[in-house]
Design a protein around this motif. Structure first.
Motif, PDB file in Angstrom:
ATOM      1  N   THR A   1       0.860  -0.958  -0.126  1.00 47.51           N
ATOM      2  CA  THR A   1      -0.067   0.242   0.064  1.00 47.51           C
ATOM      3  C   THR A   1       0.974   1.192   0.109  1.00 47.51           C
ATOM      4  OG1 THR A   1      -0.210  -0.058   2.566  1.00 47.51           O
ATOM      5  CG2 THR A   1      -2.219  -1.247   1.402  1.00 47.51           C
ATOM      6  N   ASP A   2       1.950   1.566   0.199  1.00 46.75           N
ATOM      7  CA  ASP A   2       3.322   2.297   0.684  1.00 46.75           C
ATOM      8  C   ASP A   2       4.677   1.784   0.445  1.00 46.75           C
ATOM      9  OD1 ASP A   2       4.098   4.673   0.115  1.00 46.75           O
ATOM     10  OD2 ASP A   2       3.465   5.442   2.812  1.00 46.75           O
ATOM     11  N   LEU A   3       5.795   2.855  -0.311  1.00 47.20           N
ATOM     12  CA  LEU A   3       6.665   2.433  -0.210  1.00 47.20           C
ATOM     13  C   LEU A   3       7.482   3.660   0.106  1.00 47.20           C
ATOM     14  CD1 LEU A   3       9.084   0.598  -1.047  1.00 47.20           C
ATOM     15  CD2 LEU A   3       9.363   1.357  -3.355  1.00 47.20           C
ATOM     16  N   THR A   4       8.572   3.533   0.489  1.00 49.90           N
ATOM     17  CA  THR A   4       9.063   4.542   1.515  1.00 49.90           C
ATOM     18  C   THR A   4      11.272   3.717   0.650  1.00 49.90           C
ATOM     19  OG1 THR A   4       9.683   4.431   3.035  1.00 49.90           O
ATOM     20  CG2 THR A   4       8.404   6.161   1.871  1.00 49.90           C
ATOM     21  N   ILE A   5      11.515   4.364   0.237  1.00 49.92           N
ATOM     22  CA  ILE A   5      13.278   3.934   0.234  1.00 49.92           C
ATOM     23  C   ILE A   5      13.974   5.334   0.330  1.00 49.92           C
ATOM     24  CG2 ILE A   5      15.097   3.084  -1.549  1.00 49.92           C
ATOM     25  CD1 ILE A   5      13.041   1.801  -3.002  1.00 49.92           C
ATOM     26  N   THR A   6      15.267   5.405   1.708  1.00 48.33           N
ATOM     27  CA  THR A   6      16.007   6.719   1.807  1.00 48.33           C
ATOM     28  C   THR A   6      16.783   6.486   2.162  1.00 48.33           C
ATOM     29  OG1 THR A   6      14.683   6.172   3.807  1.00 48.33           O
ATOM     30  CG2 THR A   6      14.013   8.009   3.270  1.00 48.33           C
ATOM     31  N   GLU A   7      17.850   7.298   2.324  1.00 48.37           N
ATOM     32  CA  GLU A   7      19.523   7.026   2.767  1.00 48.37           C
ATOM     33  C   GLU A   7      19.697   6.179   3.959  1.00 48.37           C
ATOM     34  OE1 GLU A   7      22.329   9.117   1.311  1.00 48.37           O
ATOM     35  OE2 GLU A   7      21.730   7.257  -0.147  1.00 48.37           O
ATOM     36  N   PRO A   8      19.694   5.780   4.575  1.00 48.71           N
ATOM     37  CA  PRO A   8      19.821   5.347   6.001  1.00 48.71           C
ATOM     38  C   PRO A   8      20.484   6.156   6.949  1.00 48.71           C
ATOM     39  CG  PRO A   8      21.641   4.294   4.824  1.00 48.71           C
ATOM     40  CD  PRO A   8      20.749   4.892   4.038  1.00 48.71           C
ATOM     41  N   GLY A   9      21.007   7.234   7.960  1.00 50.15           N
ATOM     42  CA  GLY A   9      20.735   7.629   8.866  1.00 50.15           C
ATOM     43  C   GLY A   9      22.332   6.989   9.023  1.00 50.15           C
ATOM     44  N   LEU A  10      22.843   8.150  10.129  1.00 54.08           N
ATOM     45  CA  LEU A  10      25.103   7.754  10.326  1.00 54.08           C
ATOM     46  C   LEU A  10      24.088   6.246  11.561  1.00 54.08           C
ATOM     47  CD1 LEU A  10      27.763   8.222  10.199  1.00 54.08           C
ATOM     48  CD2 LEU A  10      27.589  10.489  11.595  1.00 54.08           C
ATOM     49  N   GLU A  11      22.727   6.869  12.128  1.00 50.65           N
ATOM     50  CA  GLU A  11      22.308   5.797  13.524  1.00 50.65           C
ATOM     51  C   GLU A  11      22.845   4.231  13.059  1.00 50.65           C
ATOM     52  OE1 GLU A  11      21.441   6.249  17.364  1.00 50.65           O
ATOM     53  OE2 GLU A  11      20.886   7.709  16.063  1.00 50.65           O
ATOM     54  N   ASP A  12      22.507   4.464  11.888  1.00 49.03           N
ATOM     55  CA  ASP A  12      22.403   2.853  11.072  1.00 49.03           C
ATOM     56  C   ASP A  12      23.339   2.252  11.037  1.00 49.03           C
ATOM     57  OD1 ASP A  12      19.278   2.700  11.136  1.00 49.03           O
ATOM     58  OD2 ASP A  12      19.356   4.374  10.332  1.00 49.03           O
ATOM     59  N   VAL A  13      24.014   3.265   9.860  1.00 44.90           N
ATOM     60  CA  VAL A  13      25.225   3.008   9.734  1.00 44.90           C
ATOM     61  C   VAL A  13      26.707   2.684  10.394  1.00 44.90           C
ATOM     62  CG1 VAL A  13      27.844   4.075   8.561  1.00 44.90           C
ATOM     63  CG2 VAL A  13      25.266   4.760   7.622  1.00 44.90           C
ATOM     64  N   PHE A  14      25.781   3.913  11.556  1.00 40.30           N
ATOM     65  CA  PHE A  14      27.314   3.123  12.865  1.00 40.30           C
ATOM     66  C   PHE A  14      27.239   1.831  13.634  1.00 40.30           C
ATOM     67  CE2 PHE A  14      27.677   3.565  18.132  1.00 40.30           C
ATOM     68  CZ  PHE A  14      28.715   3.936  17.188  1.00 40.30           C
ATOM     69  N   LEU A  15      25.877   1.575  13.627  1.00 41.96           N
ATOM     70  CA  LEU A  15      25.108   0.392  14.379  1.00 41.96           C
ATOM     71  C   LEU A  15      25.777  -1.718  13.268  1.00 41.96           C
ATOM     72  CD1 LEU A  15      21.462   0.610  15.725  1.00 41.96           C
ATOM     73  CD2 LEU A  15      23.647   0.410  16.537  1.00 41.96           C
ATOM     74  N   HIS A  16      25.756  -0.775  11.864  1.00 37.46           N
ATOM     75  CA  HIS A  16      26.203  -1.618  10.994  1.00 37.46           C
ATOM     76  C   HIS A  16      27.235  -1.829  10.545  1.00 37.46           C
ATOM     77  CE1 HIS A  16      27.146  -3.037   7.014  1.00 37.46           C
ATOM     78  NE2 HIS A  16      27.622  -2.388   6.756  1.00 37.46           N
ATOM     79  N   TYR A  17      28.424  -0.769  11.044  1.00 38.55           N
ATOM     80  CA  TYR A  17      29.487  -1.057  12.104  1.00 38.55           C
ATOM     81  C   TYR A  17      30.002  -1.986  12.520  1.00 38.55           C
ATOM     82  CZ  TYR A  17      31.609   1.728   7.401  1.00 38.55           C
ATOM     83  OH  TYR A  17      31.953   2.259   6.562  1.00 38.55           O
ATOM     84  N   TYR A  18      29.141  -1.712  13.893  1.00 34.01           N
ATOM     85  CA  TYR A  18      29.271  -2.536  15.202  1.00 34.01           C
ATOM     86  C   TYR A  18      29.381  -3.522  15.218  1.00 34.01           C
ATOM     87  CZ  TYR A  18      31.373   1.556  17.660  1.00 34.01           C
ATOM     88  OH  TYR A  18      31.762   1.691  18.445  1.00 34.01           O
ATOM     89  N   GLU A  19      28.261  -3.921  14.606  1.00 35.66           N
ATOM     90  CA  GLU A  19      27.503  -5.215  13.682  1.00 35.66           C
ATOM     91  C   GLU A  19      28.556  -6.009  12.707  1.00 35.66           C
ATOM     92  OE1 GLU A  19      23.861  -4.806  13.108  1.00 35.66           O
ATOM     93  OE2 GLU A  19      22.262  -4.400  14.890  1.00 35.66           O
ATOM     94  N   ALA A  20      28.487  -4.961  12.265  1.00 36.50           N
ATOM     95  CA  ALA A  20      29.727  -5.941  10.803  1.00 36.50           C
ATOM     96  C   ALA A  20      30.934  -6.716  12.086  1.00 36.50           C
ATOM     97  CB  ALA A  20      30.814  -5.075   9.751  1.00 36.50           C
ATOM     98  N   GLU A  21      31.750  -5.401  12.823  1.00 35.28           N
ATOM     99  CA  GLU A  21      32.847  -6.058  13.167  1.00 35.28           C
ATOM    100  C   GLU A  21      32.952  -6.567  13.782  1.00 35.28           C
ATOM    101  OE1 GLU A  21      36.317  -4.381  13.860  1.00 35.28           O
ATOM    102  OE2 GLU A  21      35.949  -4.010  11.169  1.00 35.28           O
TER     103      GLU A  21
END
Lengths: 262, 293
Positions: free
Chosen positions: B270-290
Motif C-alpha cells: 500500500t506504500d513504499l519509501t526508500i531513503t538513505e539510512p541515517g548515521l545511526e544505522d551506519v554506525f550500528l552496521h559498522y559495529y555489527e559488522a565488526e
C-alpha cells in the motif's frame, strides 16, 4: 603567581579555622597557668614522678611551675598536633584534590607547565603554614602578657621556629604523597602526622629506640631540649630539611610525567 | 589544506588495559571533524593523549606540526578544550572562574566572555557548586571559546544542554569554523555529527573502524526501505536489519536496486519509501559488522 593566589583564596577559610582553633586552645591553656602555678607551689614537682608518662612528654626535664616549662609541654603539644595535622592535610590535598575534584583537566589544558603548577602550589602550602605560625606566635605572646607573666622570648621563638620547620617537613612529605595519589586521601595525611608524633613519644620513653629521634621531626621540637639548650638541635634540623628536600624531589619527579586521572 | 591534527599509530595503554590502539587520523585546517563511538571506546583517551594530560604508550602525533609530547606548551595556547564532565572549583563564582581561565592564558578575554555569556545565558554571579550539569557545560563552553583559539576539542559538548542551547552552541561553533577554526567533535549523538561534521571517524574498542566524509559513510551502505501493507518479510537477498511492525516491514537493503524493485512488484504493497539510512544505522552496521568478524 595566578595559581598561587588562587590556592590562597581557595584555602583561606580552612586556614582561618585552623589558625583560630589553635590560638583558641593555646589561649585556654595559657589562661589556666596562673591557677596551675599556685596549686603546684614553687618547685612545681607534682608531675615529676609519673614515670614513663612524665618522660613521654619531656616533663621530667622541665619545670611545670614556670611559664616556659608549662608552655613548652601544654602548648607545644597543641601546636605540634594541630600544626602538624594542618600541614599534613594541606600538603596531601594540594595536588591530589585536582584529580579528586576532576579540576585537573581544566588546569592542565591551559598553557601552564606542570613545573609551574608544582612550584606555585608548593609556595601556597608554605605561605599558608607561615601565615598560621606567625599569627599563632603573635597571639601566644599576647596571651602570656595577658596573664601578667614575663614572655620568655628566646625560648618561645625557638620553640615556634622548631614547630614551623616541623610543619614544613610534614607538608613536604605529604606533598610528595599527594603527587602519587589518584584520588586525594586526606586520612593518609593525618595518619602520617600522628605516626611521627607517636614515634617521638616512644623514643622519649624507651632508651632502646632512641634512633627514632633521627626519623621524626618532633625530635627537634622537644621543649625540654630547647629550654635547656637555649638552641635548636642542628643535627635533627638539618636531617629534617634533607628529608623534606628528598621528598619534594621524589614528588616532583612523579608529578612531572604523571598520567592525570580523568 | 595542511593537517592540523595528525596521528600515526598512536597507542595508549593504561597498564594492561586498552586505551587506544594504532590510531591513524588526519584532520585538516577548517574541518569540523566528528569522532564517534560509544562510552569507553577511547574517544576521551584520544583527546586526553593529544592534549598531554596522559602520556602515549607508542606512536606519534602532531598538532599544528608540533609533537604532542615535546611541544605541549606550544600547542595548548592554540586549543580550546571542553571536557565531557565539565567540573570546576566549586567554591568559585562563574565569573571568577572564567576570568581565572583567561588569566592562566595570560590574556584579557573580558569582551569575548561577556558576549558568550550573553548568548548562552550564563549567570556569572552564581557559585559553580550551585550549577546544574547543563549550566556547568555552558561555563565550559565559555572557557573553551573565550580566547578564540584556532582549534577546538569538544568532548561530548551537548550532553545536558537543552535543545535551544545546543542550537546556539552549534551556531557559535559554525561562526568560528567559518572564520577558519578547526573543530574536533567527539560525540555519541550521531544526528549532530551528521548535521555538523564534514568528515567523521568511528572508533570501536580503541581502534578506528571507519573514517570518511559523513556523506560517503552514509552512502557506502544500504538503503533504508519501509514497506506498508505486508506483515511478513519478503525473501529478497541482500536484506538485513529487518524489523516487522503492525502493518509494515522495514529493513536495510544492500545490492542491485533493480533487483529489489522487481521483487517488490509482486507484493501487495500500500506504500513504499526508500531513503538513505541515517548515521545511526551506519554506525550500528559498522559495529555489527565488526562484532561478527
Amino acid at each position: 603567581m595566578k595559581i598561587f593566589l588562587q590556592e590562597l583564596k581557595l584555602g583561606r577559610k580552612s586556614l582561618i579555622i585552623w589558625t583560630a582553633s589553635i590560638i583558641g586552645t593555646l589561649l585556654i591553656c595559657i589562661w589556666m597557668f596562673p591557677q596551675m602555678k599556685s596549686e603546684l607551689g614553687p618547685d612545681g614537682s607534682l608531675f615529676e614522678n609519673f614515670g614513663a608518662f612524665t618522660a613521654a612528654f619531656g616533663m621530667d626535664r622541665l619545670n611545670f611551675g614556670t611559664m616556659i616549662g608549662f608552655y613548652g609541654i601544654e602548648c607545644g603539644n597543641i601546636l605540634g598536633m594541630g600544626g602538624g595535622m594542618f600541614a599534613a592535610l594541606l600538603g596531601i590535598s594540594m595536588l591530589a584534590k585536582e584529580e579528586k575534584d576532576r579540576t585537573a583537566e581544566f588546569l592542565f589544558t591551559h598553557p601552564v607547565s606542570r613545573l609551574r603548577v608544582l612550584n606555585e602550589k608548593l609556595a601556597a602550602v608554605m605561605a599558608q603554614i607561615i601565615l598560621l605560625n606567625v599569627t599563632v606566635t603573635l597571639f601566644s605572646v599576647l596571651g602570656i602578657l595577658s596573664v601578667g607573666e614575663a614572655v620568655p622570648f628566646r625560648e618561645l621563638l625557638l620553640m615556634h621556629a622548631a614547630y614551623l620547620i616541623l610543619q614544613i617537613e610534614i607538608a613536604a612529605f605529604c606533598y610528595c604523597v599527594s603527587a602519587y595519589l589518584k584520588r586525594g586521601n586526606v586520612g593518609a595525611g593525618i595518619g602520617f602526622a600522628l605516626l611521627l608524633y607517636f614515634i617521638n613519644i616512644i623514643a622519649n620513653i624507651s632508651a632502646d629506640v632512641k634512633f627514632l629521634k633521627y626519623v621524626t621531626p618532633y625530635a627537634y621540637c622537644e621543649a625540654a631540649d630547647i629550654v635547656n639548650d637555649k638552641a635548636l638541635n642542628s643535627t635533627f634540623i638539618i636531617l629534617g630539611f634533607a628529608y623534606a628536600a628528598a621528598a619534594l624531589a621524589v614528588g616532583y619527579r612523579k608529578y612531572l610525567h604523571k598520567d592525570i586521572a580523568a | 589544506m595542511p593537517a592540523v591534527i595528525e596521528t600515526h599509530e598512536l597507542t595508549k595503554y593504561y597498564g594492561k588495559n586498552r586505551g587506544i590502539i594504532n590510531l591513524n587520523l588526519s584532520v585538516s585546517e577548517g574541518e569540523i571533524f566528528g569522532f564517534i563511538g560509544p562510552n569507553g571506546s577511547g574517544k576521551s583517551t584520544t583527546i586526553r593523549t593529544l592534549l598531554g594530560l596522559i602520556n602515549k604508550t607508542s606512536g606519534k602525533a602532531e598538532i599544528f606540526g608540533r609533537d604532542i609530547t615535546e611541544k605541549n606548551r606550544e600547542i595548548l595556547p592554540m586549543i580550546g578544550y571542553m571536557p565531557s564532565e565539565a567540573m570546576f572549583y566549586g567554591s568559585m563564582r562563574v565569573g571568577e572562574l572564567i576570568r581565572y581561565s583567561a588569566d592562566l592564558r595570560g590574556m584579557d578575554c573580558a569582551a569575548e566572555a561577556k558576549t558568550l555569556c550573553e548568548r548562552l545565558q550564563v549567570e556569572v554571579k552564581k557559585k559553580i557548586e550551585e550549577l546544574s550539569l547543563g549550566n556547568r557545560k555552558k561555563v565550559g563552553i565559555v572557557c573553551a571559546l573565550q580566547h578564540r583559539p584556532p582549534l577546538y576539542f569538544l568532548d561530548e559538548p551537548t550532553s545536558g544542554l537543552d535543545p535551544l542551547m545546543q542550537k546556539e552552541f552549534f551556531s557559535i561553533l559554525e561562526e568560528r569554523n567559518r572564520e577558519g577554526a578547526t573543530v574536533f567533535l567527539s560525540s555519541h549523538v550521531l544526528s549532530e555529527v551528521q548535521e555538523h561534521c564534514g568528515r567523521a571517524a568511528i572508533i570501536r574498542e580503541g581502534k578506528i573502524i571507519a573514517c570518511d566524509y559523513v556523506s560517503l559513510l552514509v552512502k557506502t551502505t544500504a538503503k533504508f526501505v519501509t514497506l506498508a501493507g505486508i506483515t511478513e518479510a519478503p525473501s529478497i537477498p541482500g536484506i538485513f536489519d529487518l524489523h516487522v511492525a503492525n502493518n509494515s516491514v522495514s529493513f536495510l537493503y544492500k545490492g542491485e536496486i533493480n533487483g529489489l524493485l522487481s521483487s517488490l512488484c509482486a507484493l501487495p504493497l500500500t506504500d513504499l519509501t526508500i531513503t538513505e539510512p541515517g548515521l545511526e544505522d551506519v554506525f550500528l552496521h559498522y559495529y555489527e559488522a565488526e562484532e561478527s568478524k
